[in-house]
Design an enzyme around this catalytic site. Sequence first.
Site, PDB file in Angstrom:
ATOM      1  N   GLU A 127       0.810  -1.231   0.000  1.00 57.28           N
ATOM      2  CA  GLU A 127       0.000   0.000   0.000  1.00 57.28           C
ATOM      3  C   GLU A 127       0.839   1.275   0.000  1.00 57.28           C
ATOM      4  O   GLU A 127       0.315   2.354   0.207  1.00 57.28           O
ATOM      5  CB  GLU A 127      -0.964  -0.025   1.190  1.00 57.28           C
ATOM      6  CG  GLU A 127      -2.042  -1.092   1.014  1.00 57.28           C
ATOM      7  CD  GLU A 127      -2.954  -1.245   2.218  1.00 57.28           C
ATOM      8  OE1 GLU A 127      -2.499  -0.924   3.330  1.00 57.28           O
ATOM      9  OE2 GLU A 127      -4.103  -1.682   2.044  1.00 57.28           O
ATOM     10  N   LYS A 138       5.724  -1.504   1.884  1.00 54.83           N
ATOM     11  CA  LYS A 138       5.044  -1.594   3.175  1.00 54.83           C
ATOM     12  C   LYS A 138       4.911  -3.049   3.625  1.00 54.83           C
ATOM     13  O   LYS A 138       5.059  -3.353   4.786  1.00 54.83           O
ATOM     14  CB  LYS A 138       3.654  -0.959   3.038  1.00 54.83           C
ATOM     15  CG  LYS A 138       2.889  -0.823   4.342  1.00 54.83           C
ATOM     16  CD  LYS A 138       1.495  -0.256   4.052  1.00 54.83           C
ATOM     17  CE  LYS A 138       0.670  -0.081   5.296  1.00 54.83           C
ATOM     18  NZ  LYS A 138      -0.751   0.133   4.997  1.00 54.83           N
TER      19      LYS A 138
END
Lengths: 779, 779
Positions: free
Chosen positions: B488, B601
């Site tokens: 993300e 991430k």
Amino acid sequence: MNKYIIPDEWLIIEDNYSENNNLASESIFSLGNGYMGQRANFEEAYSGKTLQGTYVGGVYYTDKTRVGWWKNGYPEYFAKVLNAPYWNGIDITVNNEQLDIAKWKIHSFKRVLNMKSGILHREFVAENSNGDIIEVHAERFISMKRKEIAAIKYSLKILKGDCDLSILNYIDGNVRNQDSNYDEEFWNIHQSKCTERRSYMLAETKKTGFNVAISTGYDLLIDNGKFNHIFSEKISTPLFVGNKVSFSIEEGCSIEFIKYVALTNSLNITSDYEEKTFSHLDNAMKAGYSQLKKEHIAEWKEIWKEADIKIEGDVEAQQGIRFNIFQLKQTYTGEDSRLNIGPKGFTGEKYGGSTYWDTEAYCLPFYMVTSSHQIARNLLVYRYNHLDRAIENAEKLGFKNGAALYPMVTMNGEECHNEWEITFEEIHRNGAIAYGIYKYIKYTGDAKYLNEYGLEVLIGISRFWAQRVNKNEFKDNYMILGVTGPNEYENNVNNNWYTNKIASWCMKYTLEAIEKVAKSDSQRLNEIYIKTKFDQDKETSKWKDIISKIYLPEDKEMGIFLQQDGYLDKKQTLAEHLDPKVRPINQHWSWDRILRSCFIKQADVLQGIYFFEDEYDNATIERNFDFYEARTVHESSLSACIHSILASKIKNTDKAYDLYMRTSRLDLDDYNKEVHEGLHITSMAGTWLSVIEGFGGLRIKNDMLSFNPVIPAQWRGFSFNVNFRGNILEVNIGHIDIIINNKQGDRINILINDKEFPVEKDAKLHTSYLAHSLDRENA
Amino acid sequence: MNKYIIPDEWLIIEDNYSENNNLASESIFSLGNGYMGQRANFEEAYSGKTLQGTYVGGVYYTDKTRVGWWKNGYPEYFAKVLNAPYWNGIDITVNNEQLDIAKWKIHSFKRVLNMKSGILHREFVAENSNGDIIEVHAERFISMKRKEIAAIKYSLKILKGDCDLSILNYIDGNVRNQDSNYDEEFWNIHQSKCTERRSYMLAETKKTGFNVAISTGYDLLIDNGKFNHIFSEKISTPLFVGNKVSFSIEEGCSIEFIKYVALTNSLNITSDYEEKTFSHLDNAMKAGYSQLKKEHIAEWKEIWKEADIKIEGDVEAQQGIRFNIFQLKQTYTGEDSRLNIGPKGFTGEKYGGSTYWDTEAYCLPFYMVTSSHQIARNLLVYRYNHLDRAIENAEKLGFKNGAALYPMVTMNGEECHNEWEITFEEIHRNGAIAYGIYKYIKYTGDAKYLNEYGLEVLIGISRFWAQRVNKNEFKDNYMILGVTGPNEYENNVNNNWYTNKIASWCMKYTLEAIEKVAKSDSQRLNEIYIKTKFDQDKETSKWKDIISKIYLPEDKEMGIFLQQDGYLDKKQTLAEHLDPKVRPINQHWSWDRILRSCFIKQADVLQGIYFFEDEYDNATIERNFDFYEARTVHESSLSACIHSILASKIKNTDKAYDLYMRTSRLDLDDYNKEVHEGLHITSMAGTWLSVIEGFGGLRIKNDMLSFNPVIPAQWRGFSFNVNFRGNILEVNIGHIDIIINNKQGDRINILINDKEFPVEKDAKLHTSYLAHSLDRENA
């Protein structure tokens, strides 16, 4: 598209009442004077669809950002153009029935905006449930001469029935912005009072603390002075204040109610609001409606003398361009350097903010050519005054050493929008700020601007780009990742050609600017170096490296620049193959579908080619134009104008004409089904460009004015004025000839299709541009 | 990171009061029983930092979407897990001074969560401004046996001073969600009443109309039964209802206040709330605290018998895994197929919704292996029941013919999140739904699931992918543009390797599923074809074309798959070179900087390699692991577990251990500085996977259980149970040997490092896996 405005050279006419068109008409018939403005709301009560909109230049509210998920670097607030207390209202009651066009039977209705005089007129015949019939003529203007003043003449005649009439003249402080993020109220009303025949309200914006004071008074003339018993009433509540008069009147008689309004605000005064506002009102009432109107018309006459474009043989085209010029001049008059040109002017609330890159990329030339150069300079100084904020702005995102990132949307220099992806990621805006300086100096010759203000701004901008590029060690080039280009139907793309191009251009231009300042005033350059802590060797050599190795995506086989990495991976379809039922696509397609489609909202690669056209030959321009025009849906107002200019440039006059009609009548014919939200003010300057730079072919070459005209087949001719370095020239272009009348200023040399002609003082040049064009092509 | 929890094998211990840690502790010490849950708020009044959180499974509110600019296809609402009326409160007043740990002088403080028994205990000694000193022992649980019941035993002793004491037992309906989009209240309180020693409240959610009824009663024991004069008071206001008792008590004496709570809701009953809720309460009070506690502990004993993982020689690792298992079992018990596993369970409000792709990608195996297979099946049926909504969901985005796009976040099958870019664009989620079916059948052998439910879902999903891919005519391949992958920290990328991979895999698996159903029940296949209007020839041949031509970006030179197009254009730096001061980067860097950085991430390419590991040899896995692990910042809770599993797979045991500690103690040690918002429930299943699939190396091969163990140097051994197709096996892994105890079920064949062993009924297999591993390597 919704075509209901009657074509006319000077008038905007709506000759039928339609509730469905009313929101659009409220936008189209808006009035303003640079200082304040208002949508064309009916004076009397109206229960149909309406967006009451009253706006005051420079008065805004910092509405807390609304995002799904706040992330670091997002702006704190979305600055809203404020819907201010409503001063336009005149409620009418006839035999206890409130006049309401949405409810009464309407026998006839006409609304006319006279662009020549800046007067809005409305007339209608309406019947209530009782069978009483009245005829109303309502006329109003916001004075171009006395900025604080507006006046309304509301004439009413009883066509049928004896009537008890009451008239309420009011100010309503119970207003909200339609686009408030959290349905908050933005105003505190501090004072609302009512005296004999006058009302007054003092409002202050929450958080931002702007004061707006409004007073109103009236004159009433009943049936040419015949005596009636008038019952007068004062209404004063915390949010609403007004004077009501009631009287009886017989069939056939008429009244004339003149409403005067004075509005002041804390941008201009800081105390004694009541006294000062009433003083403006008293002076206006003393002068009287006729005198105010006369002054107002005289001002518009002066404006048109400079700014008009005449188009012969094409009423719709003529109406279109005048509408664009009229609205631009209503929005921004250039007197107050704290103000700027909002995308919706005083005609709606959407987009908030007052200043976008539109100012530099689209509006600057309009004000530069049709007004004194000082106005354009003020627009540039506005940005200079925001330089510190732009540096802070960049720091918030992790940039340093004086890198400046100008906001995409601003009121006071801070970024103030809550749309990240298609607003904030558009860092290309920083380039337009630099381009504005370049264009201004190129046109005006005012190179000293660099010494005074320009170079500091350019250094900040180039520093931003130098940090924002990304050296790709594998490919030994510089890239810019994660941006949105001008085409807002993309998001977070890599290597947007336009962004990469303008980034490297900024550094190049800054290097040139340093050279120029070094030559003209080396001491000043040194001052700037000290102030900006500029490390000449290190910084300029980094810039040079970037300029030489910037990556500009292209497809060599097709001979086109690529809008961004991977653009050709999209399914390639053409806009003309879209089902008309799904257009505009932004109202029919899901956002993800738009994002991954090849369709382009607005000029992107072509915006860059427009800016830097000297670097590209006509064949290159044509290839890119043909490729991108076919994929562009023009769902931004900033699109058709640029495409039209390029179409003129490559002599595709039919296309240029279609695009011109689209841009000039975008709002009048509501191409994108959104005019109810307000007009597209900044793009109107683009319309103007499409005539002057497009058909007129105006450029500056070697410090000379230059014209390469083309003319649409539909036109007999067109003419406009150019304010250039002390000369005012009237330019008249036909199908063969160009006539240039040197109305003011000394002898001047002008290029026509690259051939140089002198134009003597107070004399006309008359020559066949077509012949020169053929000469040039044969050469 | 914030390390203050005392290590212990079965207990979570905080031995000091710290206002700064209180929000985190409220999350960590949360209680729940699948039906309802609560953060570890103090019973008594508390003026320090706190997030009062009381949640009821399946009860939610559809909060209007909050976005900067709404676009077509955006979800209408963000479904919020609701903060329900607060039933936990017991206010204490000592000599007119309200007990408040934030204000009183605290002599000692200890909070202990016993994971073995599911009991939360707190003890402290506190002194008021008057010098009165009290000692409190507060113990509570939410019954695992009686889902509607919670009980609190609040014991208080006066250590110094004679005291007027008052105790208020209340229910507070004045609650709000901290993350409300528009600061709205979500509840209507319909009834609040108070009788002798009992209170009752009936609340209904706005818009969604869920009813929640709560009753409470108490027993009070003063100083072992000695007589006191007790003044009793009823407090009943529209939003707050309670019983207050006041009495005097001498130094050295003590009291015991037992609060009983019963909570019902409209998911389970539809009328007579008051009667039914009081009936639960009465029964509980009749049974008494000790009996309720005994039943509760017995339930936990059963849970641990199935689900425990023992780790020898590493207390922190042991505490970590038990904490993860404990919280998972508190969140979801699998009895109600309308419920699912929310990312924060009953420990916080962030993220809203109850169901993410986490359920299929992370949680399913945990429930499948540690419980009856029926629970995992219920999780799949949950999605089957949402198939029509998933088809509608896809239609809203312009897809047709039964294409199904499952929501990224949902309560009832509708998409319900207001974060477009990093939530809604993550269409890869659709693949995880299919993968869940695959993994379930592979593990359980329940192939009939395809016939009953699975195939319909798979067809819908494959249809979506077949429309969502984009045929690139230039390159003759299929691409997927404009997505966000699992990572993300990217947005709107093209050709995310994971997404493209799982998309084509879905089609491949659907083709296989069709074959299987055709073989097992061709009539059923025909029914499904008719129901789904399936055009076998056309659709399957399109799928085959896509499977054969899907574009999977890779860098051949480096031998790695590329996360997405252009990933290598980013400046390549490693996570270990990041200044620790800027970590987690999402709390320090601007969003645009994160977007254009190379930092990852959470597992993205590696997620795909984890899912489809059979397709890649160890060298490929190692190259990709080394490349991506070095760039991954693990700022999603779903990351370290997958990396740990792969590290085990490639025998990088040290790395696997580090990553295991990170995932298992993510919340206990607050790695990402966000535990105050709640726990990361779904990722806890990932922690479990990192032991079972990671160190244990559990796989299903040829319908057999298979183990390829590795063990961290820090551990003496570890053991766990596996519930596999009728067998329950206890698996014990040391540094050399593996012992498998066939506790339940018939003889079973098991692979140890790919060598097959029979394990007799009620017998143990004891063998050296290390030797087999060396054999295999030498082979």
